[in-house]
Write a protein that holds these residues in place. Sequence first.
Motif, mmCIF file in Angstrom:
data_model
loop_
_atom_site.group_PDB
_atom_site.id
_atom_site.type_symbol
_atom_site.label_atom_id
_atom_site.label_comp_id
_atom_site.label_asym_id
_atom_site.label_seq_id
_atom_site.Cartn_x
_atom_site.Cartn_y
_atom_site.Cartn_z
ATOM 1 N N GLU A 136 0.678 -13.604 -4.104
ATOM 2 C CA GLU A 136 -0.464 -14.505 -3.952
ATOM 3 C C GLU A 136 -0.038 -15.951 -4.221
ATOM 4 O O GLU A 136 -0.534 -16.869 -3.570
ATOM 5 N N THR A 188 2.224 -8.546 -7.165
ATOM 6 C CA THR A 188 1.052 -9.062 -6.446
ATOM 7 C C THR A 188 0.783 -10.525 -6.807
ATOM 8 O O THR A 188 0.402 -11.307 -5.944
ATOM 9 N N MET A 206 3.771 0.830 -10.902
ATOM 10 C CA MET A 206 2.564 0.756 -11.714
ATOM 11 C C MET A 206 2.794 1.399 -13.067
ATOM 12 O O MET A 206 3.282 2.519 -13.156
ATOM 13 N N GLY A 207 2.436 0.670 -14.095
ATOM 14 C CA GLY A 207 2.638 1.178 -15.451
ATOM 15 C C GLY A 207 4.062 1.020 -15.961
ATOM 16 O O GLY A 207 4.374 1.450 -17.062
ATOM 17 N N VAL A 245 -4.139 -14.207 -11.202
ATOM 18 C CA VAL A 245 -3.786 -13.513 -12.441
ATOM 19 C C VAL A 245 -3.846 -12.007 -12.211
ATOM 20 O O VAL A 245 -4.567 -11.523 -11.340
ATOM 21 N N GLY A 246 -3.076 -11.291 -13.010
ATOM 22 C CA GLY A 246 -3.084 -9.839 -12.936
ATOM 23 C C GLY A 246 -3.938 -9.266 -14.051
ATOM 24 O O GLY A 246 -4.658 -9.990 -14.747
ATOM 25 N N THR A 247 -3.850 -7.971 -14.236
ATOM 26 C CA THR A 247 -4.665 -7.335 -15.267
ATOM 27 C C THR A 247 -3.825 -6.618 -16.314
ATOM 28 O O THR A 247 -4.121 -6.695 -17.505
ATOM 29 N N THR A 248 -2.768 -5.937 -15.903
ATOM 30 C CA THR A 248 -2.033 -5.129 -16.869
ATOM 31 C C THR A 248 -0.649 -5.685 -17.208
ATOM 32 O O THR A 248 -0.055 -5.266 -18.183
ATOM 33 N N PHE A 284 4.012 -3.985 -10.966
ATOM 34 C CA PHE A 284 3.177 -4.110 -9.767
ATOM 35 C C PHE A 284 2.355 -5.397 -9.811
ATOM 36 O O PHE A 284 2.229 -6.096 -8.803
ATOM 37 N N LYS A 301 0.816 -1.218 0.000
ATOM 38 C CA LYS A 301 0.000 0.000 0.000
ATOM 39 C C LYS A 301 0.845 1.262 0.000
ATOM 40 O O LYS A 301 0.310 2.363 0.137
ATOM 41 N N ASN A 302 2.136 1.080 -0.114
ATOM 42 C CA ASN A 302 3.012 2.248 -0.057
ATOM 43 C C ASN A 302 2.945 3.019 -1.372
ATOM 44 O O ASN A 302 3.141 2.462 -2.449
ATOM 45 N N ARG A 303 2.666 4.285 -1.252
ATOM 46 C CA ARG A 303 2.463 5.115 -2.439
ATOM 47 C C ARG A 303 3.718 5.191 -3.303
ATOM 48 O O ARG A 303 3.643 5.185 -4.533
ATOM 49 N N ILE A 304 4.849 5.239 -2.636
ATOM 50 C CA ILE A 304 6.096 5.368 -3.408
ATOM 51 C C ILE A 304 6.311 4.124 -4.254
ATOM 52 O O ILE A 304 6.636 4.192 -5.438
ATOM 53 N N ASP A 334 2.094 -5.277 -15.558
ATOM 54 C CA ASP A 334 3.226 -4.409 -15.224
ATOM 55 C C ASP A 334 3.946 -4.939 -13.977
ATOM 56 O O ASP A 334 3.599 -5.992 -13.428
ATOM 57 N N GLN A 373 4.024 2.027 -5.240
ATOM 58 C CA GLN A 373 3.006 1.967 -6.303
ATOM 59 C C GLN A 373 3.389 2.853 -7.476
ATOM 60 O O GLN A 373 3.299 2.453 -8.639
#
Lengths: 190, 556
Positions: free
Chosen positions: B428, B424, B366-367, B413-416, B420, B357-360, B418, B362
């Motif tokens: 899992e 995850t 992400m992306g 499974v993930g979605t993008t 991140f 959950k750390n913003r840095i 990337d 993420q």
Amino acid sequence: MITMPRPSKSEKWAIPAIIVGHLTTLKHFMRNILGRRGIPNKGIATIEYPDERRQYSDRFRGRHWLRTREDGSVACVACYMCSTNCPAQCIRIVASEDENLSQEKYPVVFEIDLLRCVYCGYCVDACPCNVIYMTRDDELATMTREESIITLKELTEEPKSERIKGDIMGYRPWYGERPVWKDDIDRMKY
Amino acid sequence: MSISERLLQAHGTDLVEEPSRDGVPTFRVAREKIEDVCRFLRKDETEPMDMLMDLCGVDYRDRQDRFEVVYQLFNTPNHVRIRLKTSCPESDPSVPSVYGVWKGADWFEREVFDMYGVSFSGHPDLRRLLTGEYFKGHPLRKDYEPGKRFPVTEADIYRPPAGKADEGDFETMLVNVGPTHPAMHGTFRVMARLDGEKIVWADTEIGYLHRCFEKMSETHNYQQVIPYTDRLNYCSSFLNNVAYTKTIEEMMGLEIPERTQAVRVILGEFSRIMDHCVCLGTNLVDLGALTNYWYYYQIREEIYTLLEKCCGARLTTAYTRIGGLSKDIPEDFGEMVDYLLKIIPPLIDDVDKIVTKNRIFQMRTMGVGGITPENAIEWGWTGPCLRAAGVPYDVRKAFPYYGYDRYDWEVPVGTTGDTFDRYTVRMEEIRQSLRIIRQAADSLPGGPIMVDDPRVHLPGKDEVYNTMEGLIYHFEKVMFGLTPPEGDWYGFSEGANGELGFYVVSDGTPNPYRVRCRPPCFAIYQAFREMLEGHMVADIVAILGSLNVIAGELDR
């Protein structure tokens, strides 16, 4: 199938996550300051090498050792099984016949190149005479390459190490009940 | 109508169906037609062969068409496999490239070119891959001496092509990262052309850890290859042992005991956890989050203790034997498993609390290094990286082995796709592995650990020590090993970072004729250079760490 969620809007806030993160780190810090060793998840996980050493199990595959007979001669019959089964080809044996015929064949040269050895234990599995063992000795650094080739004399010496607690012998041909060996049962130490 | 029937209907004159022992439909294709046939299979409407799982060469010295190229094709949604074979004579070693059909053929073809000297006409960048431009000869040819040494001097170092010429107003610069850079996870080398901080062109060089695993396997017998497999993906040695022995066992038609299956599942899943811990831990270190590394590595060290109790070594396990395991599990195995299942979840949760959950973190991941499912399949990705892109292909679910279908677990499974998502998904997977271990350990059956088949197992020690028959038999097994029936076999299982396949050709002698290892990260890493374009220079380490590329497996 689980689809892993992307962080929601509330999970993108910077401050709460940083506080939780710091508390987690602080928990580990306090545990390491105050805790004792050996308590799962509550104590210290590290060991203070070299004052304290990890004690390996009785299956550890370390430096080799050759069993000797009562009179001190090596129990090996030079059948070349260990060197045949060795994937790294690190065992060199030269066989000879005994003049007194107390035994038919014995090794004049038995060398293991510890730098070539991959410590897989295949030699132990292959030995039909219960001679070659692996010890729990794992500190094998040498100053020169020549020293890393251990000879018959070093291989048959009683292995000992002050660092290792308990029985020094590691990987062996069998565990549990000793197979009865009618010829050699009284002379077998291991 | 199945895809093989459609193929025979459309291209019946160009190919013949061959008998195959492992049940995969196999076709021998005329080499001029290989590209057409591949394109037909790729463009099929109901079951397109969208992934080139493996492409390898085999040298049949006695045949007129000496070099054979083997294509393992795979349909990701329906899990259908097809094998194509084509061959070329020594006088004209050339096969049309299938790079235009699957981009994933890129490095696989370069490797065959390097190892066999088969040139692929139409390949845009056919250079040597594992050995280097200066190398003379083709190592996997049967007439290449296995013990031959090839000295390399500093003058032979690879000079990268300049990349794109300078365009526009700004000057670009070439940056070299690795091969000895702490963030390059072993021995990878990346050359990147930068426009400011942005990568406009990149190239990767591999092969610094090439140790001729496949050549060495040909000079050893089937059992002796097992210690070599430890050194492929050295973060999860046990999974490599299992993948290799499983292939040979299937080849010989051995049904291994249930106890061994359960032990292989338990230790295999622990190895998977370990591998994910190393991957995530080092990836986070590269991103500047050092604390998590210690939590992950505590897990790894504790699992190593269990492995050492079972087989005698922490890293290079060599625990499996063809037909079972080298020794039965120790008496305190159950307690150790309980202990590990108790200590691992809190540590994973701690990492979760600090990082997820750390913003840095993420913003940093992400992306970054995203990939579409189509693109990932095109490159031949498997494993957590493919699943992060949203394709739920897991060998353990698609082709259940060792009773994985009996256990209750899910494929994340993930979605993008990337960095991140890769994080995850791996987190899992660790939790799902723990679930599998719990169930397998609770229902651990008793019984023998070696299959009772005189072709493979060594006789018991009491027989060897006391009876002449046992002794003779022991000598025979050690000296002549075991011989799977003649023919080829593609065996696969889920390694820590994807489908780990072994394509083994037996000629009925104690030594394998050919052992081809299909390393999962090989296909993943070949896409790396394309993924980098458009990213910042600091993203090189962020993406590389999340791909979990292991040099030992990549270079073999």
